[in-house]
Each structure stands twice: as structure tokens, then as C-alpha cells.
Design an enzyme around this catalytic site. Structure first.
Site, PDB file in Angstrom:
ATOM      1  N   HIS A   1      -3.929  -5.060   0.622  1.00 24.60           N
ATOM      2  CA  HIS A   1      -3.431  -5.559   1.912  1.00 24.60           C
ATOM      3  C   HIS A   1      -3.488  -7.088   1.977  1.00 24.60           C
ATOM      4  O   HIS A   1      -4.565  -7.650   2.165  1.00 24.60           O
ATOM      5  CB  HIS A   1      -4.277  -4.986   3.060  1.00 24.60           C
ATOM      6  CG  HIS A   1      -4.029  -3.540   3.285  1.00 24.60           C
ATOM      7  ND1 HIS A   1      -2.965  -3.077   4.023  1.00 24.60           N
ATOM      8  CD2 HIS A   1      -4.689  -2.436   2.853  1.00 24.60           C
ATOM      9  CE1 HIS A   1      -2.982  -1.760   4.042  1.00 24.60           C
ATOM     10  NE2 HIS A   1      -4.020  -1.343   3.330  1.00 24.60           N
ATOM     11  N   GLU A  12      -2.349  -8.873   4.361  1.00 19.41           N
ATOM     12  CA  GLU A  12      -2.329  -9.324   5.760  1.00 19.41           C
ATOM     13  C   GLU A  12      -3.717  -9.459   6.385  1.00 19.41           C
ATOM     14  O   GLU A  12      -3.871 -10.100   7.408  1.00 19.41           O
ATOM     15  CB  GLU A  12      -1.456  -8.374   6.609  1.00 19.41           C
ATOM     16  CG  GLU A  12      -2.013  -6.963   6.831  1.00 19.41           C
ATOM     17  CD  GLU A  12      -1.721  -5.988   5.683  1.00 19.41           C
ATOM     18  OE1 GLU A  12      -1.433  -6.452   4.562  1.00 19.41           O
ATOM     19  OE2 GLU A  12      -1.812  -4.771   5.907  1.00 19.41           O
ATOM     20  N   SER A  14       0.683 -13.732  33.069  1.00 16.55           N
ATOM     21  CA  SER A  14       1.543 -14.011  34.226  1.00 16.55           C
ATOM     22  C   SER A  14       1.674 -15.511  34.439  1.00 16.55           C
ATOM     23  O   SER A  14       2.707 -16.000  34.893  1.00 16.55           O
ATOM     24  CB  SER A  14       1.033 -13.294  35.479  1.00 16.55           C
ATOM     25  OG  SER A  14      -0.212 -13.806  35.894  1.00 16.55           O
ATOM     26  N   CYS A  48       0.824  -1.204   0.000  1.00 18.18           N
ATOM     27  CA  CYS A  48       0.000   0.000   0.000  1.00 18.18           C
ATOM     28  C   CYS A  48       0.866   1.266   0.000  1.00 18.18           C
ATOM     29  O   CYS A  48       1.541   1.528  -0.972  1.00 18.18           O
ATOM     30  CB  CYS A  48      -0.931  -0.079   1.209  1.00 18.18           C
ATOM     31  SG  CYS A  48      -2.426   0.797   0.912  1.00 18.18           S
ATOM     32  N   VAL A  79      -3.625 -15.205  31.754  1.00 19.42           N
ATOM     33  CA  VAL A  79      -2.795 -15.975  30.827  1.00 19.42           C
ATOM     34  C   VAL A  79      -1.328 -15.536  30.873  1.00 19.42           C
ATOM     35  O   VAL A  79      -0.420 -16.361  30.985  1.00 19.42           O
ATOM     36  CB  VAL A  79      -3.320 -15.814  29.371  1.00 19.42           C
ATOM     37  CG1 VAL A  79      -2.499 -16.644  28.411  1.00 19.42           C
ATOM     38  CG2 VAL A  79      -4.782 -16.191  29.292  1.00 19.42           C
TER      39      VAL A  79
END
Ligand code: XMP
Length: 513
Positions: A169, A171, A228, A81, A226
Site C-alpha cells: 500500500h 497510500e 458551514s 494490492c 468549519v
């Protein structure tokens, strides 16, 4: 050092998505500022460079531009882009304001099937466009390899120099075969292997943690979330009993939370776990407080006091470990008009006071959330921990509107555990971002048997989200709603009404507070 692809960030809202797609191809990726010097990129031994999209125009007075020496490194470059405009700008092409803004779905026709970028892909592809300016003359040495309805130069290449450009794009999910395009760039063009796996990461991180920590001690505040939890499991694997995890029960936890954490970490993993039962100080300080900001401040301050005290009890430690993730450390680019740079989470800022003289140990700071989950699985953590929904640090306090009292905590805890149980039973719990109960501070009249009641209302909140920044309410099936309502009203003393929150974020937020 891992083989890696460097992404130069020109302020696209999709830059992190590009990085994640590359890592899904088992190649490590790093996001750097758009003006990172070529010497630095060369020092990192980048196998390829991606120029991200961005909201700017190359002709804008303050357009973000890269170090032009990156084109002399002999490393493959893919411009996406705005990145294509940069190729044109630096390598002798021309960009003009497009007559028609190209935005949304388009169909790409591949003109040169021999291009390595389109290896193993069909000649017609659905793609997602989002740009105003377009290429009107391609740079010297380039040739067009694909076109869309609106552009003859939707994809260009200079195969000799390994320079590629895409006006769309690859992605985003709206380019369904974009992953394969990205895979072709990193594997076929940049010749990267598939070294980036969580299995390899464990070995590498364990080694690094051992080197950094030596025979010093490490302390970690384990919340049961999740991040820690995975950090604890990883560090424990590296240094065993040199790690002490401090788990603070602030009296605002969900039902069974302290039991789950003690079971998983204490009994299964044999982590040195220091349990701080501190419900009383938190709840006594919250007495009579109704203002949401004040509640948060009190909880934050009390946590620091309790934690500081707990660290002293734990003994002398040099390091404090934290589950900081990659998105927290990527420097956002202050380009005007870039929404990604302006949206910053207001949560988890502040943290621990500077006067706590620890060195930080952040073994997850180059990982995205989805990678942290895979790492947790790799380390043997149960799904119950790895795939759990986010839960705010201030706990149930942000879901009890008005004053937080032990009695109100008990009501919400009971209602919430029904929501969690039924969401799990329906199979929806792990599919959505969050689902929970909220206790409203209003009471209304009801009737139960022959008696009039005057009790509280529970709101059910269930949302879909990618990152918590925006969210849509989930259309839960009527049967499930019926079950939730029946069970909560019948089983939770103090509640006679259940309603469903059907607001999106924005303009509402996910939590009520
Ligand atoms: P809001 O309510 O701002 O929440 O839409 C966005 C996401 O952040 C979570 N949240 C928090 N997480 N500490 C946290 O660790 C907090 O103080 C906090 N407040 C909200 C919320 O659950 C949602 O996922």
C-alpha cells in the site's frame, strides 16, 4: 473539466486515503464504484485509473470485478494490492493463496531503477503490506520491477501499455515514501499537471455558483463549524448579499461563540447574518429530560422549527446551501467484510425535512476536510475558525449528563472555556482532534477553606483521532492537568472535583452524552 485520476473502489479501507494522496499531488481524483462502465470513465476524461485494494479474492464467487474494457481505454492503470490480482486475472497472470500472509512492514528492493514509478526514489524502500493471496505468475507483457522478502513480484509493470501493479500500500503513512510513488504515477506516467489547488478551486467554484444561482437568493444555516463557515465564505464571495446566513443560538453554545461568529461573518466579511436567539425554546423543551436520545431528538426537532421560521423571515429563497463534504457523498460499496462500508456516522443524518422546498447548493461536496481547511485559509477565514476542533450540533447538551438546565449550562460553559484557553496556551489545541469538559450529574463532598462543599464533577476529555470513528485519549502533561484542575475548581462555581477520561473509542465514545 479538471484533469483527473479515477479510483475504482473495491472496498478497501484505504480508498479515500488514495484519493487524498493524489490530491496532495495537486491532481484531482474521483472515487467511483468498482463496476463503473469504461464508457463513463472515458467520458470523464480520466488521465489514469487506480484499482484500489479490497477484502475480496479474485476467485471468490461474488468477487467485485471491473468492466474489462477499462484495459482497452489506452489510459494508464495502477493496481494496488487486490488491484494487482485484478491485473493478473484480466491480463493473463496467476494468483494463489500465499503460504504466509504478508502483513505489516516489509522492505522493498527495486530491481529496475529505470521504471518511471521509482523515479527519484532509493533502491530500498520501507513498505506496508496487507494481503493474503499473492501473484505467482505475472500477466503477459509485464515484468517484475521490485521484490520484497516474501514476494518476487511486489511491483510489476507493462511499460508499453502503462500498466503498473503494487502488492503493498503506497497510500498509507507506514510506506513513508509512498507519496512520491503516487506522485510518480500521476505526474510521470499519467502526465498530469498540477492544476488542483484551492486557489484554482475558488475561481472555479465562484464561477459555478454564480451560474447555478443566477439572481436567486440562497440561505445557509451557519453553525460556526468549519464546513458551514467555509461554505458561507465561498458562496458570499460568489454572490455577496444574495446569501443570507442564519445563525441559531440554541442556548447550548460555548462561551463567546455567538460573538465570534458575528464578529467574523457580520463585521469582517460583511455577510448578511440573521441571528436567531432561541435559547429559551430549546432549554424549556429540555426541562426534566435526562435520556440522551430524547435530548437529541428534542434539539433536532426544535432546530428545524426555529430554522423554518427563520427562513420565512429571511425572505423567499430558492437555494439552501449546506457544507456537505466528499466523504458524505461517496457511495460506500456493500462488500461483505468491508468495515469501511459498514461504519456510517450516526450524526448529521436526518437533516432538514423534505417539505422545505429548496434546491440544495453544496459547493464543498467534492472536497475532503483537509481541503476545506485550506480553502478556508485561501478565503481569508481566521485560524480560529478554520482549525477549530469539531463541536457537536446538539452542543453542550451532549456534554451535560442528565438534565440540561441553564445553571448546568453555565457551569459547563465556564469549565469548557478554561479547557479551551489552557489547551491553546499549551499549543496542544490545534494538534489534537478534540479537548473539552464534560459535566457529570453526580455531586460529591469536598472542602473549601473551612467549609464542606457538595458540588459537581467535571471530566476532562482530550482525544486524538483521524476522523472521529476511532480515538485514543491524549496523554496531557501533568503540569497542564494540574493547571486545568486548579483553575476549574477555583474559578468555576459549583465544581469541586476534576477527573480525566482515559478511555479510547471503541469501546467508549468521544462524547459522553
Ligand atoms: P462520538 O461521541 O460518537 O463522536 O464518538 C464522534 C465525533 O462526532 C462528533 N459528534 C457530533 N457531531 N452532531 C455533530 O455534528 C452530533 O450530534 C454529534 N455527536 C457527536 C463528536 O464531537 C466527535 O468528534
Amino acid at each position: 473539466m479538471n484533469e483527473q485520476i479515477v479510483i475504482l473502489d473495491f472496498g478497501s479501507q484505504y480508498t479515500q486515503v488514495i484519493a487524498r494522496r493524489i490530491r496532495e499531488c495537486n491532481v484531482y481524483s474521483t472515487i467511483l464504484r468498482y463496476d463503473t462502465p469504461a464508457t463513463e470513465i472515458s467520458r470523464l476524461n480520466a488521465k489514469g485509473i487506480i484499482l484500489s485494494g479490497g477484502p475480496s479474492s479474485v476467485y471468490a464467487p461474488n468477487a467485485p470485478l471491473p468492466d474489462k474494457k477499462i484495459f482497452k481505454l489506452g489510459v494508464p492503470v495502477l493496481g494496488i494490492c487486490f488491484g494487482v490480482q485484478l491485473l493478473a486475472h484480466f491480463l493473463g497472470g496467476k494468483v494463489e493463496k500465499g503460504l504466509k500472509r504478508e502483513f505489516g512492514k516489509g522492505t522493498l528492493s527495486v530491481k529496475d531503477e529505470s521504471s518511471p514509478l521509482f523515479a527519484n526514489l532509493p533502491t530500498s524502500l520501507q513498505v506496508w503490506n496487507s494481503h493474503g493471496d499473492k501473484l505467482t505468475r505475472i500477466p503477459t507483457g509485464f515484468k517484475p520491477i521490485a521484490a520484497t522478502e516474501n514476494s518476487d513480484y511486489a511491483a510489476i509493470e507493462d511499460r508499453k501499455r502503462h500498466f503498473y501493479g503494487l502488492q503493498f500500500h503506497p497510500e498509507v503513512a507506514h510506506t513513508p515514501r509512498g507519496r512520491e510513488l503516487i506522485s510518480n504515477f500521476v505526474h510521470e506516467i499519467c502526465k498530469c499537471g498540477k492544476q488542483w489547488t484551492m486557489k484554482n478551486y475558488v475561481d472555479q467554484a465562484v464561477e459555478e455558483i454564480r451560474q447555478v444561482v443566477g439572481d436567486e437568493k440562497v440561505i445557509l444555516g451557519l453553525s460556526g463549524g468549519v464546513d458551514s463557515s467555509v461554505a458561507a465564505a465561498l458562496i458570499h464571495k460568489a454572490i455577496g448579499d444574495q446569501l443570507t446566513c442564519i445563525f441559531v443560538n440554541n442556548g447550548l453554545l460555548r462561551a463567546n461563540e455567538e460573538a465570534v461568529v458575528q464578529e467574523v461573518f457580520g463585521r469582517n466579511f460583511k455577510v448578511k447574518l440573521q441571528y436567531e436567539n432561541a435559547g429559551r425554546p430549546f432549554l424549556s423543551k429540555l426541562k426534566g429530560v435526562t435520556d440522551p436520545e430524547r435530548k437529541r431528538k428534542i434539539i433536532g426537532k426544535t432546530f428545524i422549527e426555529v430554522f423554518q421560521h427563520a427562513t420565512k423571515k429571511a425572505g423567499k429563497a430558492k437555494f439552501l446551501a449546506q457544507g456537505t463534504l466528499y466523504p458524505d457523498v461517496i457511495e460506500s460499496i456493500p462488500i461483505a467484510g468491508n468495515p469501511a462500508a459498514m461504519i456510517k456516522s450516526h450524526h448529521n443524518v436526518g437533516g432538514l425535512p423534505k417539505n422545505m422546498k429548496f434546491k440544495l447548493l453544496e459547493p464543498l461536496k467534492c472536497l475532503f476536510k483537509d481541503e476545506v481547511r485550506l480553502l478556508g485559509v485561501e478565503l481569508g477565514l481566521p485560524n480560529e475558525i478554520v482549525y477549530r476542533q469539531p463541536f457537536p450540533g446538539p452542543g453542550l447538551a451532549v456534554r451535560i449528563l442528565g438534565e440540561v438546565t441553564p445553571a448546568r449550562c453555565a457551569i459547563l460553559r465556564n469549565a469548557d472555556s478554561i479547557v479551551v484557553e489552557e489547551m491553546k496556551a499549551s499549543g496542544l489545541y490545534y494538534k489534537i482532534w478534540q479537548s473539552f469538559a464534560v459535566l457529570l450529574p453526580v455531586r460529591s463532598v469536598g472542602v473549601m477553606g473551612d467549609e464542606r462543599t457538595y458540588e459537581y464533577t467535571i471530566a476532562i476529555r482530550a482525544v486524538e483521532s483521524q476522523d472521529g470513528m476511532t480515538a485514543d485519549w491524549v496523554k496531557l502533561p501533568y503540569e497542564l492537568l494540574e493547571k486545568l484542575s486548579n483553575r476549574i475548581i477555583n474559578e468555576v462555581k459549583g465544581v469541586n472535583r476534576v477527573c480525566l477520561d482515559i478511555s479510547s473509542k471503541p469501546p467508549a465514545t468521544i462524547e459522553w452524552e
